[in-house]
Every structure is written in structure tokens, then in C-alpha cells.
Motif scaffolding. Sequence first.
Motif, PDB file in Angstrom:
ATOM      1  N   PHE A 147      -7.876   4.926  -1.433  1.00  0.00           N
ATOM      2  CA  PHE A 147      -7.277   4.405  -0.202  1.00  0.00           C
ATOM      3  C   PHE A 147      -8.194   4.514   1.020  1.00  0.00           C
ATOM      4  O   PHE A 147      -7.836   4.054   2.105  1.00  0.00           O
ATOM      5  CB  PHE A 147      -5.954   5.120   0.086  1.00  0.00           C
ATOM      6  CG  PHE A 147      -4.888   4.818  -0.941  1.00  0.00           C
ATOM      7  CD1 PHE A 147      -4.212   3.604  -0.927  1.00  0.00           C
ATOM      8  CD2 PHE A 147      -4.575   5.719  -1.932  1.00  0.00           C
ATOM      9  CE1 PHE A 147      -3.243   3.309  -1.870  1.00  0.00           C
ATOM     10  CE2 PHE A 147      -3.611   5.444  -2.883  1.00  0.00           C
ATOM     11  CZ  PHE A 147      -2.939   4.220  -2.855  1.00  0.00           C
ATOM     12  N   GLY A 148      -9.356   5.144   0.865  1.00  0.00           N
ATOM     13  CA  GLY A 148     -10.318   5.215   1.973  1.00  0.00           C
ATOM     14  C   GLY A 148      -9.879   6.099   3.126  1.00  0.00           C
ATOM     15  O   GLY A 148     -10.320   5.916   4.268  1.00  0.00           O
ATOM     16  N   VAL A 149      -8.995   7.076   2.846  1.00  0.00           N
ATOM     17  CA  VAL A 149      -8.552   7.997   3.901  1.00  0.00           C
ATOM     18  C   VAL A 149      -9.712   8.974   4.193  1.00  0.00           C
ATOM     19  O   VAL A 149     -10.344   9.467   3.269  1.00  0.00           O
ATOM     20  CB  VAL A 149      -7.293   8.782   3.433  1.00  0.00           C
ATOM     21  CG1 VAL A 149      -6.878   9.851   4.439  1.00  0.00           C
ATOM     22  CG2 VAL A 149      -6.141   7.829   3.158  1.00  0.00           C
TER      23      VAL A 149
ATOM     24  N   LEU B  83       2.573   8.615   7.710  1.00  0.00           N
ATOM     25  CA  LEU B  83       2.826   7.605   6.676  1.00  0.00           C
ATOM     26  C   LEU B  83       2.166   7.997   5.357  1.00  0.00           C
ATOM     27  O   LEU B  83       2.761   7.894   4.287  1.00  0.00           O
ATOM     28  CB  LEU B  83       2.316   6.229   7.126  1.00  0.00           C
ATOM     29  CG  LEU B  83       2.890   5.689   8.431  1.00  0.00           C
ATOM     30  CD1 LEU B  83       2.376   4.294   8.707  1.00  0.00           C
ATOM     31  CD2 LEU B  83       4.404   5.683   8.380  1.00  0.00           C
ATOM     32  N   VAL B  84       0.911   8.445   5.445  1.00  0.00           N
ATOM     33  CA  VAL B  84       0.182   8.843   4.228  1.00  0.00           C
ATOM     34  C   VAL B  84       0.842  10.087   3.619  1.00  0.00           C
ATOM     35  O   VAL B  84       1.132  10.125   2.419  1.00  0.00           O
ATOM     36  CB  VAL B  84      -1.305   9.139   4.545  1.00  0.00           C
ATOM     37  CG1 VAL B  84      -2.050   9.559   3.293  1.00  0.00           C
ATOM     38  CG2 VAL B  84      -1.968   7.932   5.164  1.00  0.00           C
ATOM     39  N   ALA B  85       1.099  11.092   4.468  1.00  0.00           N
ATOM     40  CA  ALA B  85       1.688  12.346   3.971  1.00  0.00           C
ATOM     41  C   ALA B  85       3.086  12.089   3.426  1.00  0.00           C
ATOM     42  O   ALA B  85       3.444  12.581   2.350  1.00  0.00           O
ATOM     43  CB  ALA B  85       1.735  13.383   5.084  1.00  0.00           C
TER      44      ALA B  85
ATOM     45  N   GLU C 143       0.835  -1.204   0.000  1.00  0.00           N
ATOM     46  CA  GLU C 143       0.000   0.000   0.000  1.00  0.00           C
ATOM     47  C   GLU C 143       0.874   1.259   0.000  1.00  0.00           C
ATOM     48  O   GLU C 143       0.542   2.262  -0.631  1.00  0.00           O
ATOM     49  CB  GLU C 143      -0.897  -0.014   1.234  1.00  0.00           C
ATOM     50  CG  GLU C 143      -2.238   0.641   0.964  1.00  0.00           C
ATOM     51  CD  GLU C 143      -3.236   0.392   2.075  1.00  0.00           C
ATOM     52  OE1 GLU C 143      -2.871  -0.234   3.081  1.00  0.00           O
ATOM     53  OE2 GLU C 143      -4.384   0.845   1.930  1.00  0.00           O
ATOM     54  N   LEU C 144       2.012   1.173   0.702  1.00  0.00           N
ATOM     55  CA  LEU C 144       2.966   2.285   0.743  1.00  0.00           C
ATOM     56  C   LEU C 144       3.491   2.575  -0.662  1.00  0.00           C
ATOM     57  O   LEU C 144       3.515   3.723  -1.106  1.00  0.00           O
ATOM     58  CB  LEU C 144       4.114   1.917   1.690  1.00  0.00           C
ATOM     59  CG  LEU C 144       5.186   2.967   1.987  1.00  0.00           C
ATOM     60  CD1 LEU C 144       5.728   2.739   3.377  1.00  0.00           C
ATOM     61  CD2 LEU C 144       6.331   2.935   1.008  1.00  0.00           C
TER      62      LEU C 144
ATOM     63  N   MET D 128       0.878   4.165  -2.735  1.00  0.00           N
ATOM     64  CA  MET D 128       0.656   5.561  -2.390  1.00  0.00           C
ATOM     65  C   MET D 128       1.749   6.456  -2.990  1.00  0.00           C
ATOM     66  O   MET D 128       1.460   7.552  -3.473  1.00  0.00           O
ATOM     67  CB  MET D 128       0.627   5.717  -0.872  1.00  0.00           C
ATOM     68  CG  MET D 128      -0.669   6.318  -0.382  1.00  0.00           C
ATOM     69  SD  MET D 128      -0.774   6.302   1.374  1.00  0.00           S
ATOM     70  CE  MET D 128      -2.451   5.771   1.566  1.00  0.00           C
TER      71      MET D 128
ATOM     72  N   HIS E 263      -1.354  12.605   8.689  1.00  0.00           N
ATOM     73  CA  HIS E 263      -0.834  11.271   8.979  1.00  0.00           C
ATOM     74  C   HIS E 263       0.573  11.132   8.394  1.00  0.00           C
ATOM     75  O   HIS E 263       0.761  11.305   7.190  1.00  0.00           O
ATOM     76  CB  HIS E 263      -1.777  10.240   8.358  1.00  0.00           C
ATOM     77  CG  HIS E 263      -1.552   8.857   8.853  1.00  0.00           C
ATOM     78  ND1 HIS E 263      -0.364   8.196   8.668  1.00  0.00           N
ATOM     79  CD2 HIS E 263      -2.354   8.007   9.542  1.00  0.00           C
ATOM     80  CE1 HIS E 263      -0.455   6.997   9.210  1.00  0.00           C
ATOM     81  NE2 HIS E 263      -1.656   6.866   9.756  1.00  0.00           N
TER      82      HIS E 263
ATOM     83  N   GLU F 228      -8.412  14.210   6.834  1.00  0.00           N
ATOM     84  CA  GLU F 228      -7.001  13.815   6.802  1.00  0.00           C
ATOM     85  C   GLU F 228      -6.452  13.924   5.385  1.00  0.00           C
ATOM     86  O   GLU F 228      -5.282  14.269   5.185  1.00  0.00           O
ATOM     87  CB  GLU F 228      -6.831  12.396   7.341  1.00  0.00           C
ATOM     88  CG  GLU F 228      -7.044  12.370   8.842  1.00  0.00           C
ATOM     89  CD  GLU F 228      -6.760  11.013   9.468  1.00  0.00           C
ATOM     90  OE1 GLU F 228      -6.051  10.199   8.863  1.00  0.00           O
ATOM     91  OE2 GLU F 228      -7.269  10.767  10.572  1.00  0.00           O
TER      92      GLU F 228
END
Lengths: 119, 262
Positions: free
Chosen positions: B37-39, B208-210, B3-4, B7, B206, B43
Motif C-alpha cells: 500500500f506504500g504507507v 483510516l489505515v489503522a 483500497e479500504l 486493507m 492514520h 506510520e
Amino acid sequence: MNAKDKDVSLNWISHILFVGSLCAAALLALGLLVMWIKGEPFEPVVHVVRPSLSVLFLSLLKGDAVAILNLGILAMMLTPFLRVVVAVVSFLWERDYRYAAVASGVGLILLFTIVPSFF
Amino acid sequence: MSELVLMVLGGVVAGLFGSVLGLGGGVLIIPMLTLVFGVPMREAVGVSLVCVIATSSGAASLYVKKGLSDVRLGMTLELATTVGAIVGGVVAGLLNQRVLLVLFAALLMYTAWSMSRKAEASADQNNTDHEQGAGAYTHLPLGMGASFFAGNVSGLLGVGGGIIKVPAMYLLMRVPLKTALATSNFMIGVTASAGAFVYFSRGEVHPLVAGSTMLGVFLGATAGSRLLPTIKTVLLKRIFVLVLAYLSIEMLFKGLGIRLPF
């Protein structure tokens, strides 16, 4: 103020924007690399609480991947503020006090959101 | 971990197309994060604002160096955009996330409409190489009002706000189009930063997401700015008008709690 002075101040602003974003990107790449090497789980939807400065500092000393990522994010978020500070200094150097005051105003507004983020 | 990687790749795609199409990235990052990704929406806005700083800093650095941005005008208007962004960020924290989704869907539709109108015009504009420097402008109070609104939209919905600032500077303040584009880009970083700290203080950025998205966006935008002179953007813009219109409908339905069958 002459044209050369103006070029110098614009160059400084340009350099700050470039170097700031490059450092932030390098920190992000490092953070993701550390995460990958340590095999830490990637959980993107979990809600996070902002890190306090002391926790961030201690986690950085331990080489924590999330702390390195947070530092990269903060470096990116603070780059525009640094650009404003450089602009204030540049305008003062050029003796353009009116725009030094305008840039200071922008800097103060930014500080109004930056400072509470850490306390 | 996969997933990383996805992204980062999603960020590369958003950064690449954002810089090639002059979209700034926000309008592509938020649909990607929320729909793929359902964020959660707030966020996604926080992450998008940080990504917007990344995309604008590289381009702004180049424009300032070339003397295309009117730094003094930009700084003056930033007084209004930053306040607007803080207000937008605070208001976003009070609104239901579904309201934000519906507002974002409206912004996407406006962006698609605006892009469809300009597809031909921008083709002509790309071919002209007249360099208009920084200089005079009119109607500063009107410009300040429009800048406050642009900052507001930026802080509320996580975009750069160029779609409001550029026409305001060009049409209301009589700033030359190239200077308006470069000055708007110069202002985006500071404006997005003011909004981003509001989200950061609420714990809505976040790491990890950012981190992964922003790294991808940075790489994509850098590659996009190098590719820009070599590709024809008119056809790409026409395709993206449809993509944005589709994303707008999907975000509207998500905001209304309706699942699309396709």
C-alpha cells in the motif's frame, strides 16, 4: 488471599481485555460503515495530525466517520491501561501490596505516554 | 473505497496467519502496508502497534482465564518493556525511515531463521498437552534487561517482541515454555500500547489505515485461534519461512533504495 479471590481478579483482567477489544472492533466497524454509507474518500497515504480531545468530541457529535474510527483506535490503545488499573485494584483487594505497587508503576509509565498524547 | 476493502482483507490475512503461526501479526502487517500500500515506514509501525494490541488482547484474555499466564511475573517485566517501548518509539522518530526498513528486514530474517529451527520442535510441542502453571523463576535482573530490549524492538519496529521475550524467559529465567509463551502474550498489549501512544502523539496512527487494518486483523486473529487446533502448522511454517525471507530481502532493497525486478 485465597484461590477464589485470585480467580476473581484473573477473571476481571480477562474480561477487561475481551470486552475492550470487542468494543474497539465494534467502533471500527461502525466507523467504516458510516464512511461507506456517506461515500467518503479513502486516502490512506496522506499524513495526519493527531486529533485533540475537543475536536474529537465535536466531530463525534456530528457523526463523523474518522472521529468514530479514532475513538475505536483509542479504545483499543487504552484497553491495556484499563487492564493495569484493574490489576492494581485486584492486587489491593488481595492485599498483595508488593504487586499492587508494581502494577501502579506500570500504570504510571503508561500515563507518561498517554497524557502528552492529548495535550 | 476498494483500497479500504483490500486493507481490511489484508488485515484478515495477517491476523489469520499471524495467530496460526504464533507470529503476532506485526511481521506481516508492516511489509503489507509498506510494500503493497506504500504507507511510510513510521506510520506502518504506528498502525502495526495498534494491531498488535488487538491480536494480543484476545489471546491474552483466554490465557489469563485458563491461568496459563504468570500475571505477577508479567507485570514485573512490563516495568522494563514499557520503558523500552517508549525509548524505541522516540528513537524511531529520530531515525531515517530507510534505517527502520533495513532494521526491520534484519528482524524478518531473524524471525525466518528462528521459525525454520523451530518448525519441527513446535510440531512436537503442539502435540503435548502438559499444563505447567505460573510459578518460580530465576535471574530476574537478566530477564528485566532482555525485556527492556524486547520493548525497545517493539517500539522501534512495531512488533510484539515475543521472539525475544519467550527465549529470555525460557532460557534465562527458567520459566516453563507454555507459561513463557502465555506470559509474553499477556505483556504484549501493555508494551505495544506504550509505544503506540508515542506514534499517536506524533500523528502517525492514520485513522483510516489503522481502523481498516485493525478490524481485519481482529477478525482474522479470532478466526485463526478457532482454526488452530484443526490445522497442521508444520508445512505452513516451512512455507512462511520462505515468504518471510523473501519479504526481508524486498524490505532491505526498499531501505537501500533499490527496486527488485520481481
